[in-house]
Structure formats: C-alpha cells, structure tokens
Design an enzyme around this catalytic site. Structure first.
Site, PDB file in Angstrom:
ATOM      1  N   ASP A   1      27.353  74.634  18.664  1.00  0.00           N
ATOM      2  CA  ASP A   1      28.044  75.861  19.040  1.00  0.00           C
ATOM      3  C   ASP A   1      28.929  75.555  20.241  1.00  0.00           C
ATOM      4  O   ASP A   1      28.432  75.307  21.340  1.00  0.00           O
ATOM      5  CB  ASP A   1      27.014  76.940  19.384  1.00  0.00           C
ATOM      6  CG  ASP A   1      27.580  78.343  19.257  1.00  0.00           C
ATOM      7  OD1 ASP A   1      28.816  78.469  19.143  1.00  0.00           O
ATOM      8  OD2 ASP A   1      26.799  79.304  19.281  1.00  0.00           O
TER       9      ASP A   1
ATOM     10  N   ASP B   1      23.288  72.526  14.245  1.00  0.00           N
ATOM     11  CA  ASP B   1      24.357  73.464  14.598  1.00  0.00           C
ATOM     12  C   ASP B   1      24.891  73.106  15.976  1.00  0.00           C
ATOM     13  O   ASP B   1      24.114  72.998  16.938  1.00  0.00           O
ATOM     14  CB  ASP B   1      23.820  74.897  14.586  1.00  0.00           C
ATOM     15  CG  ASP B   1      24.874  75.914  14.999  1.00  0.00           C
ATOM     16  OD1 ASP B   1      26.066  75.665  14.769  1.00  0.00           O
ATOM     17  OD2 ASP B   1      24.502  76.966  15.570  1.00  0.00           O
TER      18      ASP B   1
ATOM     19  N   ASP C   1      21.916  73.105  18.804  1.00  0.00           N
ATOM     20  CA  ASP C   1      21.180  74.360  18.975  1.00  0.00           C
ATOM     21  C   ASP C   1      19.786  74.165  18.368  1.00  0.00           C
ATOM     22  O   ASP C   1      19.612  74.174  17.144  1.00  0.00           O
ATOM     23  CB  ASP C   1      21.940  75.473  18.258  1.00  0.00           C
ATOM     24  CG  ASP C   1      21.362  76.852  18.532  1.00  0.00           C
ATOM     25  OD1 ASP C   1      20.275  76.922  19.144  1.00  0.00           O
ATOM     26  OD2 ASP C   1      21.986  77.846  18.155  1.00  0.00           O
TER      27      ASP C   1
END
Length: 397
Positions: free
Chosen positions: A106, A104, A300
């Site tokens: 972000d 992920d 992440d």
C-alpha cells in the site's frame, strides 16, 4: 458522490466490461469455482459489499465477463482461500481447503511516503520499488515460481503466490514469512558464520567470523557492506572518518582502526570476512540496521496472514480511480507506468464535462493536467479518475 456522477460511472464501467467481454474477457483465477466472490455495487454510499457468493451464485451460470457487464460493479473481488462450499455465509461452514499467499503493498503506508505532500504518481513509484524488493525475496529467497504481479488500480500492488507448497500454510507460518521479508528478528550476529582457524602456537582453533555471500539476508548485508567499504575507500580520509563516526559507539579511534582495516583487507571483505578488525566488525554490525530498513519489503501484514482474504480481481476496474486492476509481467515491471498502462482504452478519445470542487494537479495518460475549480471540459479518462476519487462531479453536457 452525486446520483448523476454515480450513474455515469456505472454506465461507463458497463461499457468497458462489454468491450472487454468482446475481446479477451476477464480471466478467472485458478480453481475459480472453489473461491468466495464478492463485489461492491454503485449504490448510494458505495461501501456495502455483496459477498459469500460462489462463482455460480454470482454469475447465475453466465460468463464472468457477462456478469461484470450486467452488474457493472464499482469493485470486484475473489478470495485467496479455496473451499468445499464457498457460497456458505459462515466461514466455519465453507470447508477451507487452502489459500494462495497474498502480499499487498500500500503506497501511502510506505516508510518515507507522506500522502499529504507526495503526489499520487510519486507514491505509486515508491510502491513499485517496494514490489521489486518483494519479488527478490519471493524468487531468490523462497524460490516461488507461480507468482502473479498485479497493479491494484488504487494505491499499490499485489503479489499472488500460487505454488502448491503454500496452500496449506496456516496463519502462523504465513506470519513467519512476513517477518522474514520485513527483516523482523533478523540480526547481524545471527547471519555471521563462525569458521575455525588454526594458528601458530594456539592450542585450540580460533573463530573467524564471515558473512555468507550466497543469498538471503546475509548476501544483502554483504552487498551493502561492500558498497559502503568502496565508498569509504573512494572518499577523502576526513570524510571517510566522519561517515564512520555517524554510527553510535564509533569514536575517533575505532573509526581510524575500521578505515585502516578496510583499506588493508578489501579482498578479504569481498570474500565475506568481517573479522578483519574488531572495530570493523562493529561498523558492519551497526550498518545492518540500515540494511534491514533499506531492503525489507514493507508489506501489509494482515493481508498475507489472512487465509480468507478477499483480493481485487485482475482485469476489473478500481471504483476509486477508474484505473484497471492490471496484471504486470515480471519482465515488464521496470517499465510499467500505472498512470499510463492502467488507463482503460474505453475512457480515451472522448471529452466530458465535470465540475471540480477544488483545483487538482495530476499526471495521467502521459499528460500533466492542472485543473481549476468549477465546470470544465476534460479528457474522459481524466474525468473518470477525478470523479471516482471524489474530486469532481459529473456536469451536464
């Protein structure tokens, strides 16, 4: 979010899913029946998740697209993990079989990005650049082949690795992968290869330190080093010396020695030799700190190490923006523009009335908008975006 706004968005999300169901539909992930499913409905508060559902429990035997059109969820998710009993409400009773490797990115947590001052589009650009770096690790360093790239519909991007070899990896093995792509624990000295060199009059071979150029972090370090050397050779001498003195511990004498070594050994450095002079080696070693910062993939960590993680369903809508959670082909990544390509066709071609709480400047659908506070008519895709983000409420038509 006011009730009128919530019901409007829920209704239009349903219209979108019915439209999608009539065409290509929403593709379920591999082994869909072995995964846990969950969703967040358009309910007051909008944060209560319905989860611990198998696909059969979720849809009641209907097609996934039919479920989305019927329930009209604000957010839809499925698990990275695969289970014997995905509908059990206890993780211990699910019977874990394996998990995809999920990354992920972000955008508002990236180094150098300030959500308070950087626009939404600029943050997404930074997120895509970070994804490109991550893909380089996944393909070049690990050799993964089954990789799905997804725009999250919100603040960044996801990468789903589904190669069979990753399924059984535990949390610690996944953390090692995280550390590697972030450059944690990677040192310049650890990358350097020592090669014996016979010399005249020497009783024992001397070591020549070289930087492998074949791949991995060593190749990244070498690429940056060679680029830095070429910049030094193209610069005026005073400017080159000034750049070298920017490194801690590199004074005037070491800077001159390193510059002279770079000038006299450019071809050897290109071959990976970093032992052309002790001062040059010191510069290369210090430069690597910048390399890790520039090339490390800022992912992440908790998402990648969590074998039970729920992740957004590609093909669904993001309830915080109204944008699509879109698959991105590897070859199309460079040209992908989420604020154009992830705008749902359902929301284009119409105008609606909204009430802005505060002025808003945004680019979406290929146009730039400056909205004032108050009631106004806007293209529907802009209105859905503003309402889903909480910047506007639905006004009466």
């Amino acid at each position: 979010m006011e009730a009128r706004t919530r019901e409007y968005l829920r209704g239009r999300f349903g219209d979108h899913y019915r439209r999608v169901a009539r065409s290509a539909g929403v593709a379920a992930p591999p082994a869909a029946n072995e995964r846990e499913w969950g969703y967040i409905p358009f309910s007051p508060g909008g944060t209560t998740m319905v989860r611990h559902e198998s696909l059969l429990d979720l849809t009641g035997g209907a097609d996934l697209g039919e479920f989305l059109a019927r329930e009209r969820p604000r957010h839809a998710y499925f698990s990275a993990g695969r289970y014997d009993h995905p509908g059990e409400d206890s993780m211990g009773r699910k019977g874990w079989r394996g998990s995809d490797l999920i990354f992920d990115i972000d955008a508002d947590h990236l180094p150098g990005v300030d959500p308070e001052t950087d626009g939404y589009g600029a943050m997404l650009d930074a997120g895509k650049a970070a994804l490109v770096d991550l893909v380089d690790f996944l393909e070049a360093d690990f050799g993964f082949e089954d990789v799905l790239l997804v725009f999250s519909g919100g603040r960044g991007y996801h990468a789903h690795v589904r190669d069979p070899g990753v399924q059984a990896l535990g949390r610690e093995e996944r953390r090692e992968i995280v550390d590697y792509v972030r450059g944690l624990g990677v040192t310049f000295d650890g990358l350097v290869r020592h090669e014996p060199v016979e010399g005249m009059g020497r009783k024992t071979p001397a070591d020549k330190r070289t930087l492998p150029t074949e791949g991995g972090w060593a190749a990244r370090a070498h690429r940056h080093l060679l680029g830095f050397v070429d910049e030094l050779l193209d610069a005026e001498e005073d400017d080159a010396l000034s750049r070298l003195r920017e490194f801690d511990g590199i004074g005037e004498g070491k800077a001159r020695a390193a510059l002279r070594a770079a000038r006299e050994n450019r071809e050897a450095i290109e071959r990976g030799n970093v032992d052309v002079h002790p001062a040059f080696y010191g510069v290369a070693r210090r430069l690597f700190e910048r390399v890790r910062e520039a090339d490390g993939a800022p992912i992440d960590e908790p998402v990648t190490t969590d074998i039970n993680r729920l992740i957004r369903l590609p093909g669904s809508l993001h309830g915080g923006t109204g944008l699509g959670v879109r698959r991105v082909d590897r070859d199309a990544l460079e040209d992908f523009d989420p604020l154009v390509d992830a705008v749902a066709d359902t929301f284009t071609g119409n105008r609606i009335m909204i009430e802005m709480a505060e002025p808003l400047e945004v680019s979406i659908g290929g146009e730039k908008f400056n909205l004032d506070a108050g009631v106004q008519s806007v293209p529907e895709h802009l209105g859905v975006f503003a309402m889903a983000r909480g910047d506007a409420e639905k006004a009466r038509e």
